[in-house]
Enzyme design. Sequence first.
Site, PDB file in Angstrom:
ATOM      1  N   ASN A 127      34.266  39.920  37.628  1.00 28.71           N
ATOM      2  CA  ASN A 127      35.713  39.734  37.572  1.00 28.71           C
ATOM      3  C   ASN A 127      36.416  40.962  38.133  1.00 28.71           C
ATOM      4  O   ASN A 127      35.945  42.094  38.002  1.00 28.71           O
ATOM      5  CB  ASN A 127      36.185  39.408  36.154  1.00 28.71           C
ATOM      6  CG  ASN A 127      35.795  40.438  35.119  1.00 28.71           C
ATOM      7  OD1 ASN A 127      34.702  40.993  35.153  1.00 28.71           O
ATOM      8  ND2 ASN A 127      36.690  40.686  34.172  1.00 28.71           N
ATOM      9  N   ILE A 128      37.543  40.709  38.786  1.00 28.46           N
ATOM     10  CA  ILE A 128      38.331  41.770  39.412  1.00 28.46           C
ATOM     11  C   ILE A 128      39.774  41.558  38.980  1.00 28.46           C
ATOM     12  O   ILE A 128      40.406  40.584  39.396  1.00 28.46           O
ATOM     13  CB  ILE A 128      38.216  41.723  40.950  1.00 28.46           C
ATOM     14  CG1 ILE A 128      36.746  41.779  41.376  1.00 28.46           C
ATOM     15  CG2 ILE A 128      39.031  42.855  41.578  1.00 28.46           C
ATOM     16  CD1 ILE A 128      36.507  41.413  42.835  1.00 28.46           C
ATOM     17  N   CYS A 167      38.145  35.585  38.864  1.00 28.55           N
ATOM     18  CA  CYS A 167      37.015  35.526  37.935  1.00 28.55           C
ATOM     19  C   CYS A 167      35.684  35.708  38.662  1.00 28.55           C
ATOM     20  O   CYS A 167      35.563  35.438  39.855  1.00 28.55           O
ATOM     21  CB  CYS A 167      36.999  34.176  37.211  1.00 28.55           C
ATOM     22  SG  CYS A 167      38.478  33.856  36.241  1.00 28.55           S
ATOM     23  N   GLU A 190      32.968  33.976  38.488  1.00 28.24           N
ATOM     24  CA  GLU A 190      32.395  32.739  39.017  1.00 28.24           C
ATOM     25  C   GLU A 190      32.916  32.446  40.417  1.00 28.24           C
ATOM     26  O   GLU A 190      32.160  32.092  41.325  1.00 28.24           O
ATOM     27  CB  GLU A 190      32.729  31.549  38.103  1.00 28.24           C
ATOM     28  CG  GLU A 190      32.194  31.681  36.705  1.00 28.24           C
ATOM     29  CD  GLU A 190      33.191  32.323  35.737  1.00 28.24           C
ATOM     30  OE1 GLU A 190      33.815  33.361  36.091  1.00 28.24           O
ATOM     31  OE2 GLU A 190      33.332  31.815  34.614  1.00 28.24           O
ATOM     32  N   CYS A 236      36.587  29.437  32.931  1.00 26.24           N
ATOM     33  CA  CYS A 236      37.960  28.968  32.741  1.00 26.24           C
ATOM     34  C   CYS A 236      38.161  27.666  33.527  1.00 26.24           C
ATOM     35  O   CYS A 236      37.324  27.274  34.348  1.00 26.24           O
ATOM     36  CB  CYS A 236      38.955  30.037  33.193  1.00 26.24           C
ATOM     37  SG  CYS A 236      39.085  30.252  34.989  1.00 26.24           S
TER      38      CYS A 236
END
Length: 147
Positions: A53-54, A64, A66, A97
């Site tokens: 995640n950034i 995210c 993913e 999410c």
Amino acid sequence: MFQFTFEEPSDPQSTELVRCSLEARENSHSPYSKLRVGASIRAVGGRIFSGCNIESCSFSPTICAERVAVASAVAAGYTQFEAIAISSDLKEAITPCGVCRQFMREFSKDLPILLVRSDGMICRTDLTELLPGSFGPDSLEQPHRAA
């Protein structure tokens, strides 16, 4: 409601994917939430792409793990996937999410998902279970109403 049942990774492919996701979270840029998340996706053919995640101080451009992993794979020319593993620093596993679920749905209706606890134990699920009745590319192939 989804029930988590955890097990140790039982095959070499799952073990490797879990290890990669746990390693990917180490690169997280999460100064605001302090929640490091890593994801690793295995493309058909075996190549693994990882992401973390950034976060951004304005929150909206935050991405995210993913989506980073999937986008890295797509940028390298891969659009068919075997499985994804998602890990975090939390004691219990997290689920993707809604935005990530829909993003993954673009490439697979039933992508196997390994939800990884911080101790490496996994819960096996798939996109069909986490995103039932989903809208995807095949939905656009349905007949349209005449204008």
